[in-house]
Design a protein around this motif. Structure first.
Motif, PDB file in Angstrom:
ATOM      1  N   PHE A  74      16.463 -20.186   1.484  1.00 47.86           N
ATOM      2  CA  PHE A  74      16.792 -21.512   2.002  1.00 47.86           C
ATOM      3  C   PHE A  74      17.862 -21.446   3.096  1.00 47.86           C
ATOM      4  CE2 PHE A  74      15.410 -23.843  -2.122  1.00 47.86           C
ATOM      5  CZ  PHE A  74      14.106 -23.843  -1.675  1.00 47.86           C
ATOM      6  N   ILE A  75      18.879 -20.629   2.859  1.00 43.21           N
ATOM      7  CA  ILE A  75      19.960 -20.527   3.847  1.00 43.21           C
ATOM      8  C   ILE A  75      19.459 -19.851   5.119  1.00 43.21           C
ATOM      9  CG2 ILE A  75      22.206 -19.465   4.314  1.00 43.21           C
ATOM     10  CD1 ILE A  75      22.931 -19.968   1.392  1.00 43.21           C
ATOM     11  N   ILE A  76      18.624 -18.812   4.956  1.00 44.73           N
ATOM     12  CA  ILE A  76      18.004 -18.173   6.120  1.00 44.73           C
ATOM     13  C   ILE A  76      17.184 -19.197   6.901  1.00 44.73           C
ATOM     14  CG2 ILE A  76      16.141 -16.609   6.803  1.00 44.73           C
ATOM     15  CD1 ILE A  76      18.590 -15.070   6.422  1.00 44.73           C
ATOM     16  N   GLY A  77      16.403 -19.998   6.167  1.00 43.58           N
ATOM     17  CA  GLY A  77      15.603 -21.032   6.808  1.00 43.58           C
ATOM     18  C   GLY A  77      16.460 -22.023   7.566  1.00 43.58           C
ATOM     19  N   GLY A  78      17.615 -22.371   6.998  1.00 42.39           N
ATOM     20  CA  GLY A  78      18.532 -23.279   7.678  1.00 42.39           C
ATOM     21  C   GLY A  78      19.034 -22.710   8.987  1.00 42.39           C
ATOM     22  N   CYS A  79      19.405 -21.420   8.967  1.00 41.39           N
ATOM     23  CA  CYS A  79      19.864 -20.752  10.197  1.00 41.39           C
ATOM     24  C   CYS A  79      18.769 -20.765  11.263  1.00 41.39           C
ATOM     25  CB  CYS A  79      20.274 -19.309   9.897  1.00 41.39           C
ATOM     26  SG  CYS A  79      21.757 -19.133   8.888  1.00 41.39           S
ATOM     27  N   ILE A  80      17.552 -20.477  10.834  1.00 44.65           N
ATOM     28  CA  ILE A  80      16.429 -20.443  11.772  1.00 44.65           C
ATOM     29  C   ILE A  80      16.158 -21.834  12.334  1.00 44.65           C
ATOM     30  CG2 ILE A  80      13.939 -20.046  11.938  1.00 44.65           C
ATOM     31  CD1 ILE A  80      14.342 -17.794   9.865  1.00 44.65           C
ATOM     32  N   GLY A  81      16.310 -22.859  11.481  1.00 43.19           N
ATOM     33  CA  GLY A  81      16.123 -24.228  11.953  1.00 43.19           C
ATOM     34  C   GLY A  81      17.099 -24.588  13.050  1.00 43.19           C
ATOM     35  N   VAL A  82      18.355 -24.188  12.900  1.00 44.07           N
ATOM     36  CA  VAL A  82      19.374 -24.462  13.915  1.00 44.07           C
ATOM     37  C   VAL A  82      19.042 -23.719  15.210  1.00 44.07           C
ATOM     38  CG1 VAL A  82      21.826 -24.212  14.495  1.00 44.07           C
ATOM     39  CG2 VAL A  82      21.152 -24.916  12.185  1.00 44.07           C
ATOM     40  N   LEU A  83      18.635 -22.443  15.078  1.00 44.34           N
ATOM     41  CA  LEU A  83      18.284 -21.659  16.262  1.00 44.34           C
ATOM     42  C   LEU A  83      17.073 -22.246  16.992  1.00 44.34           C
ATOM     43  CD1 LEU A  83      18.727 -17.920  15.229  1.00 44.34           C
ATOM     44  CD2 LEU A  83      19.860 -19.095  17.101  1.00 44.34           C
ATOM     45  N   GLY A  86      26.830  -4.140   4.359  1.00 45.30           N
ATOM     46  CA  GLY A  86      27.286  -4.629   3.057  1.00 45.30           C
ATOM     47  C   GLY A  86      26.435  -4.126   1.911  1.00 45.30           C
ATOM     48  N   VAL A  87      25.106  -4.167   2.079  1.00 49.75           N
ATOM     49  CA  VAL A  87      24.207  -3.739   1.006  1.00 49.75           C
ATOM     50  C   VAL A  87      24.296  -2.235   0.776  1.00 49.75           C
ATOM     51  CG1 VAL A  87      21.784  -3.549   0.326  1.00 49.75           C
ATOM     52  CG2 VAL A  87      22.621  -5.668   1.340  1.00 49.75           C
ATOM     53  N   GLN A 105      28.841  -1.544   0.428  1.00 47.87           N
ATOM     54  CA  GLN A 105      29.776  -2.397  -0.310  1.00 47.87           C
ATOM     55  C   GLN A 105      29.180  -3.026  -1.567  1.00 47.87           C
ATOM     56  OE1 GLN A 105      33.064  -2.551   0.826  1.00 47.87           O
ATOM     57  NE2 GLN A 105      32.210  -0.961   2.179  1.00 47.87           N
ATOM     58  N   GLU A 106      27.976  -2.568  -1.942  1.00 48.08           N
ATOM     59  CA  GLU A 106      27.297  -3.065  -3.144  1.00 48.08           C
ATOM     60  C   GLU A 106      27.046  -4.564  -3.083  1.00 48.08           C
ATOM     61  OE1 GLU A 106      29.422  -1.787  -6.597  1.00 48.08           O
ATOM     62  OE2 GLU A 106      29.014   0.327  -6.224  1.00 48.08           O
ATOM     63  N   TRP A 107      26.770  -5.083  -1.889  1.00 51.77           N
ATOM     64  CA  TRP A 107      26.428  -6.493  -1.760  1.00 51.77           C
ATOM     65  C   TRP A 107      25.074  -6.756  -2.391  1.00 51.77           C
ATOM     66  CZ3 TRP A 107      27.597  -8.758   3.778  1.00 51.77           C
ATOM     67  CH2 TRP A 107      28.981  -8.761   3.979  1.00 51.77           C
ATOM     68  N   TRP A 108      24.886  -7.992  -2.857  1.00 49.38           N
ATOM     69  CA  TRP A 108      23.583  -8.438  -3.287  1.00 49.38           C
ATOM     70  C   TRP A 108      23.392  -9.862  -2.796  1.00 49.38           C
ATOM     71  CZ3 TRP A 108      19.620  -5.900  -3.455  1.00 49.38           C
ATOM     72  CH2 TRP A 108      18.497  -6.214  -4.223  1.00 49.38           C
ATOM     73  N   MET A 140      25.006 -11.845   0.484  1.00 50.31           N
ATOM     74  CA  MET A 140      24.143 -12.016   1.649  1.00 50.31           C
ATOM     75  C   MET A 140      23.961 -13.495   1.994  1.00 50.31           C
ATOM     76  SD  MET A 140      21.197  -9.060   1.353  1.00 50.31           S
ATOM     77  CE  MET A 140      20.537  -9.647  -0.204  1.00 50.31           C
ATOM     78  N   SER A 141      23.803 -14.332   0.972  1.00 53.08           N
ATOM     79  CA  SER A 141      23.659 -15.769   1.210  1.00 53.08           C
ATOM     80  C   SER A 141      24.928 -16.342   1.813  1.00 53.08           C
ATOM     81  CB  SER A 141      23.322 -16.483  -0.104  1.00 53.08           C
ATOM     82  OG  SER A 141      22.091 -16.050  -0.624  1.00 53.08           O
TER      83      SER A 141
END
Length: 502
Positions: free
Chosen positions: A124-133, A314-315, A318-321, A325-326
């Motif tokens: 959803f957050i990725i989609g939001g970024c793409i919507g703004v772009l 990060g992934v 830094q052990e990001w998940w 990422m969100s």
């Protein structure tokens, strides 16, 4: 008299068919379970959960692991390298049958969505970024610029993207994260004269090949090797060689198909969707309404691209998940809104609209998880593993490793999680390698190759969510991928026989 054209069902229908099949298996396959061991770091003890759900505590020592024939270094549990419950060899027991009924089937997709909420939120957050772009015109301007740069040498897109994604897959398990790239790269590939399947193959197969021939991937190579009681560097040269050759085979296959499409668009497997896809992804480009590639739009694309660089760091280090990422992309989304110069109401509206575009993809991810939940609740996953491990005892080394390869293909269909399959199956299967004179790293390779191969097509994995991004049906994907899947199947089998021989 009118006739309706028969079309292939949607991703949701395919998943529900597989879900019903999995539920049916809970009536047919006897229920059973292994005892599971998990380390309690706060009390420095092992907690063993028996098939009857009773629990006992054992000393958190290496002697305990040795007595349970779990050949894993205690430090792997202490440092958190193995955090999931590990199946204890020789402890399989039949349990009371727990067939999954209509209520369980209906609730499973809902529970699946709950269980994958981190992935869904990320989408959803990725989609939001793409919507703004998209609303800023940055994508359209960038596509036009990239199209001009690659004019006459569009094949470089396939080579560069496939190699980069393959590297991400083999090093840190790049998979779900690639979903964010489809809205960005599909227009680039279509504008270059390819069809959407070329873009899907470049991204999805780059990821699949990378994870199938994982080298230092912590979610398969490291966890699997830890569960087998060996260093993940064992077998690394063979898997590295396999990665390079398999990536070359994949690129050649995609290039061949792409060349055919560029020469004759009607040869595309999705030629009937050409206008629909171009309308969706190239509307402004096709109509020549291309905004100027201004400094502001360039800056927005740089900011968005930098997020993937930061995510990779990060992934992998830094052990990001998904939570991290969100958070990263939420910050990036806000920065994009500021740089775009849009007002607060406009920014929120575009962000929400972009997130809404990925609702169907997010739900596919959740429904896919429901199939695993049905099998786990029906207590048949361990039974399948137990029957399979009993069947291979006493075989010759060559036959054994090929059977293991086929076994992991089957298990990978039902358990698409690499780490989940590793901790469930490797402690049971790795000791079998000792009985036929094979090094345990060969089992790790078989596990990775088998699960990686079935990920090309398994509905329980990411493929349906991927296809949903561009509205390509599953049957079209199967028609495209089956020849390549046959080539990789044979190649991986040859690699295993070579590894077993040496």
């Amino acid at each position: 008299m009118s006739t309706k054209k028969i079309s292939f069902p949607t991703a949701f229908t395919v998943l529900f068919i597989v879900l019903l099949f999995a539920a049916l298996l809970t009536y047919v396959i006897p229920a059973g379970s292994y005892s599971k061991l998990k380390y309690n770091s706060s009390q420095s003890v092992f907690v063993v959960t028996k098939p009857d759900a009773s629990k006992i505590e054992l000393p958190g020592t290496q002697d305990t692991l040795n007595q349970l024939t779990i050949k894993v270094n205690l430090e792997k549990f202490k440092e958190g390298s193995i955090s999931k419950a590990v199946a204890i060899p020789g402890t399989y027991e039949r349990v009371e049958q727990n067939p999954q009924g209509i209520v369980d089937i209906i609730q499973a997709p809902i529970k699946g969505v709950y269980g994958t909420i981190e992935i869904i939120m990320f989408l959803f957050i990725i989609g939001g970024c793409i919507g703004v772009l998209n609303s800023s015109g940055a994508f359209d301007a960038g596509i036009a610029s990239l199209s001009r740069i690659t004019k006459g040498k569009e094949f470089l897109l396939i080579i560069i993207v496939t190699v980069l994604i393959s590297i991400g897959g083999t090093t840190f398990g790049l998979a779900e994260e690639t979903i964010a790239l489809y809205p960005i790269l599909v227009p680039v590939f279509v504008a270059a004269g390819y069809d959407a399947i070329v873009c899907i193959a470049t991204l999805y197969m780059g990821s699949c090949i990378g994870t199938m021939f994982s080298t230092v991937n912590p979610f398969s190579s490291v966890i699997g090797s830890n569960a087998a009681g060996i260093a993940f560097t064992q077998g690394l040269p063979m898997r590295t060689a396999g990665l390079v050759i398999a990536t070359i085979i994949t690129i050649m296959y995609i290039l061949s198909y792409g060349k055919k499409i560029k020469e004759d668009p009607t040869k595309s497997l999705i030629y009937s969707q050409k206008e629909e896809i171009e309308e969706r992804f190239l509307k402004n480009y096709k109509n020549k309404v291309i905004p100027e590639f201004t400094v502001r739009r360039k800056l927005m694309l740089i900011i968005f691209t930098s997020a993937f660089v930061i995510m990779t760091w990060g992934v992998s280090t830094q052990e990001w998940w998904f939570t991290e990422m969100s958070t990263l992309f939420l910050v990036i989304g806000i920065l994009l809104g500021v740089v775009s110069g849009s007002g607060e109401k406009e920014f929120v509206g575009k962000f929400i609209a972009g997130a809404a575009d990925l609702v169907s993809v997010a739900l596919v991810v959740g429904v896919a998880r429901s199939i695993n939940l049905i099998m786990e609740s029906g207590m048949i996953s361990d039974s399948i593993l137990n029957y399979a491990s009993n069947a291979v005892q006493g075989m010759s080394a060559g036959v054994f490793i090929i059977v293991m390869y086929l076994l992991f293909i089957i298990l990978g269909f039902f358990i698409p999680s690499s780490s989940g399959l590793a901790v469930l199956s490797i402690p049971i299967i790795a000791p079998l390698a000792d009985t036929v004179g094979l090094e345990r790293d060969t089992i790790i390779s078989a596990y990775q190759y088998g699960q990686g191969l079935i990920s090309f097509i398994t509905p329980t994995g990411l493929v349906l969510a991927t296809l949903a991004m561009v509205n390509v049906t599953y049957d079209k994907w199967l028609k495209f991928i089956m020849p390549l899947m046959c080539y990789i199947t044979i190649f991986a089998g040859i690699m295993l026989l070579i590894q077993a021989a040496f």
